[in-house]
Design a protein around this motif. Sequence first.
Motif, PDB file in Angstrom:
ATOM      1  N   ILE A   7       0.834  -1.194   0.000  1.00  0.00           N
ATOM      2  CA  ILE A   7       0.000   0.000   0.000  1.00  0.00           C
ATOM      3  C   ILE A   7       0.873   1.251   0.000  1.00  0.00           C
ATOM      4  O   ILE A   7       1.816   1.353   0.786  1.00  0.00           O
ATOM      5  CB  ILE A   7      -0.907   0.022   1.246  1.00  0.00           C
ATOM      6  CG1 ILE A   7      -1.799  -1.220   1.281  1.00  0.00           C
ATOM      7  CG2 ILE A   7      -1.751   1.297   1.291  1.00  0.00           C
ATOM      8  CD1 ILE A   7      -2.539  -1.404   2.599  1.00  0.00           C
ATOM      9  N   ALA A  21      -1.939   5.095   7.936  1.00  0.00           N
ATOM     10  CA  ALA A  21      -0.730   4.299   7.716  1.00  0.00           C
ATOM     11  C   ALA A  21      -0.450   3.371   8.906  1.00  0.00           C
ATOM     12  O   ALA A  21      -0.109   2.197   8.724  1.00  0.00           O
ATOM     13  CB  ALA A  21       0.468   5.219   7.473  1.00  0.00           C
ATOM     14  N   LEU A  24      -3.070   0.437   8.975  1.00  0.00           N
ATOM     15  CA  LEU A  24      -2.827  -0.553   7.929  1.00  0.00           C
ATOM     16  C   LEU A  24      -1.563  -1.352   8.202  1.00  0.00           C
ATOM     17  O   LEU A  24      -1.501  -2.560   7.943  1.00  0.00           O
ATOM     18  CB  LEU A  24      -2.739   0.147   6.572  1.00  0.00           C
ATOM     19  CG  LEU A  24      -4.060   0.726   6.063  1.00  0.00           C
ATOM     20  CD1 LEU A  24      -3.820   1.616   4.836  1.00  0.00           C
ATOM     21  CD2 LEU A  24      -5.052  -0.388   5.710  1.00  0.00           C
ATOM     22  N   GLN A  25      -0.539  -0.696   8.743  1.00  0.00           N
ATOM     23  CA  GLN A  25       0.688  -1.401   9.114  1.00  0.00           C
ATOM     24  C   GLN A  25       0.410  -2.411  10.224  1.00  0.00           C
ATOM     25  O   GLN A  25       0.906  -3.545  10.188  1.00  0.00           O
ATOM     26  CB  GLN A  25       1.742  -0.391   9.569  1.00  0.00           C
ATOM     27  CG  GLN A  25       3.067  -1.008  10.038  1.00  0.00           C
ATOM     28  CD  GLN A  25       3.844  -1.652   8.901  1.00  0.00           C
ATOM     29  OE1 GLN A  25       3.695  -1.246   7.750  1.00  0.00           O
ATOM     30  NE2 GLN A  25       4.657  -2.642   9.211  1.00  0.00           N
ATOM     31  N   ASN A  29       0.069  -5.288   6.757  1.00  0.00           N
ATOM     32  CA  ASN A  29       0.317  -4.895   5.368  1.00  0.00           C
ATOM     33  C   ASN A  29       1.722  -4.318   5.207  1.00  0.00           C
ATOM     34  O   ASN A  29       2.378  -3.957   6.190  1.00  0.00           O
ATOM     35  CB  ASN A  29      -0.713  -3.854   4.933  1.00  0.00           C
ATOM     36  CG  ASN A  29      -2.121  -4.400   4.933  1.00  0.00           C
ATOM     37  OD1 ASN A  29      -2.446  -5.293   4.156  1.00  0.00           O
ATOM     38  ND2 ASN A  29      -2.965  -3.888   5.822  1.00  0.00           N
ATOM     39  N   VAL A  31       3.325  -1.208   4.106  1.00  0.00           N
ATOM     40  CA  VAL A  31       2.836   0.155   3.895  1.00  0.00           C
ATOM     41  C   VAL A  31       3.989   1.104   3.593  1.00  0.00           C
ATOM     42  O   VAL A  31       4.999   1.123   4.308  1.00  0.00           O
ATOM     43  CB  VAL A  31       2.063   0.654   5.134  1.00  0.00           C
ATOM     44  CG1 VAL A  31       1.557   2.084   4.909  1.00  0.00           C
ATOM     45  CG2 VAL A  31       0.894  -0.282   5.451  1.00  0.00           C
ATOM     46  N   TYR A  32       3.813   1.883   2.551  1.00  0.00           N
ATOM     47  CA  TYR A  32       4.736   2.963   2.212  1.00  0.00           C
ATOM     48  C   TYR A  32       4.025   4.285   2.506  1.00  0.00           C
ATOM     49  O   TYR A  32       3.000   4.601   1.881  1.00  0.00           O
ATOM     50  CB  TYR A  32       5.137   2.893   0.735  1.00  0.00           C
ATOM     51  CG  TYR A  32       6.112   1.786   0.420  1.00  0.00           C
ATOM     52  CD1 TYR A  32       7.476   2.048   0.261  1.00  0.00           C
ATOM     53  CD2 TYR A  32       5.679   0.476   0.296  1.00  0.00           C
ATOM     54  CE1 TYR A  32       8.379   1.024  -0.028  1.00  0.00           C
ATOM     55  CE2 TYR A  32       6.564  -0.558   0.011  1.00  0.00           C
ATOM     56  CZ  TYR A  32       7.912  -0.275  -0.147  1.00  0.00           C
ATOM     57  OH  TYR A  32       8.805  -1.290  -0.418  1.00  0.00           O
ATOM     58  N   GLY A  33       4.554   5.031   3.461  1.00  0.00           N
ATOM     59  CA  GLY A  33       3.999   6.337   3.815  1.00  0.00           C
ATOM     60  C   GLY A  33       4.826   7.424   3.158  1.00  0.00           C
ATOM     61  O   GLY A  33       6.050   7.467   3.331  1.00  0.00           O
ATOM     62  N   VAL A  49       6.634   1.196   8.997  1.00  0.00           N
ATOM     63  CA  VAL A  49       6.186   1.765   7.723  1.00  0.00           C
ATOM     64  C   VAL A  49       7.412   2.192   6.908  1.00  0.00           C
ATOM     65  O   VAL A  49       8.364   2.762   7.454  1.00  0.00           O
ATOM     66  CB  VAL A  49       5.262   2.975   7.955  1.00  0.00           C
ATOM     67  CG1 VAL A  49       4.910   3.669   6.641  1.00  0.00           C
ATOM     68  CG2 VAL A  49       4.000   2.542   8.687  1.00  0.00           C
TER      69      VAL A  49
END
Length: 295
Positions: A7, A21, A24-25, A29, A31-33, A49
């Motif tokens: 994501i 973020a 979702l992390q 997942n 996750v790229y913030g 993240v």
Amino acid sequence: MAKPRVILITGASSGIGKATALKLQAQGNIVYGAARRIEKMTDLAAAGVHVLKIDVTDEKTLIAAVETIQAEQQRLDVLINNAGYGSYGALEDVPLAEGEYQFKVNVFGVMRLTQLVLPIMRAQHRGRIINVSSIGGKIYQPLSAWYMGTKHAIEGMSDALRMEVAPFGIDVSIIEPGGIKTEWAGIAEKKLLAVSGETPYHEQAVKVGAMLSLFDQFASNPGVIAKLMVRAVNDVKPKTRYHAGMGAGLSLTGRKWLSDRQFDWAMTKAIDGAATLSRLEHHGQRAGKRHYRHN
């Protein structure tokens, strides 16, 4: 066990983006913030993240971010276009360059990043794009033409995009926040008073500014929208629109059922009411200070 999603979420340095973020992390997942202010994302990095520096008005940073994710993960399952800001002021008063920049951040940056990820998602035959609009994409207020113009654009473009990419297994959803406690309201109020506070639109600027100033007291927590974002990511059959936050349901219902003139009247009354409440609170605080000094 379900495979973790990859994501990318923009505007992750504060408020709704940061809260989303982290949620979702926490669900496992990848996750790229992404944001301009990378120094404000150290807590995201500590939580696992992947932090990326992105300026949505700088195409080079967008390309670099997508290439980084593709190289590291070989896929991208979800794009959440969350970056944006509010620029208020009378249409007559706002410099054209500021209006153009508002569209560059809130519309063109969103659509350019979407263009960059679509080839990846088409090749995968799956993907999910979540665009953060606002109830301002469906309603309107005085002194908000540039900002709400960008959100109306996001609504229409997202609807068209949803139909275009459906044959490739890609879903498009829109998030429509109401009043949320973030940096947005303070920035919008500051810009409003700077631009129109000393012009013929002064009286309206004071009232609308008073309404924005009440956000810190009455607006919903960013976590309310973060929960919606997570739903939009996880729902098997995602809705085309999700809304929540202070005034969201009431405003959207009013816009649906009231005529334009009736909605104009209702919005004017709401702004007048907010200005009166803000004035009463200000007088109350001053009276409290005088009482404290007396004692």
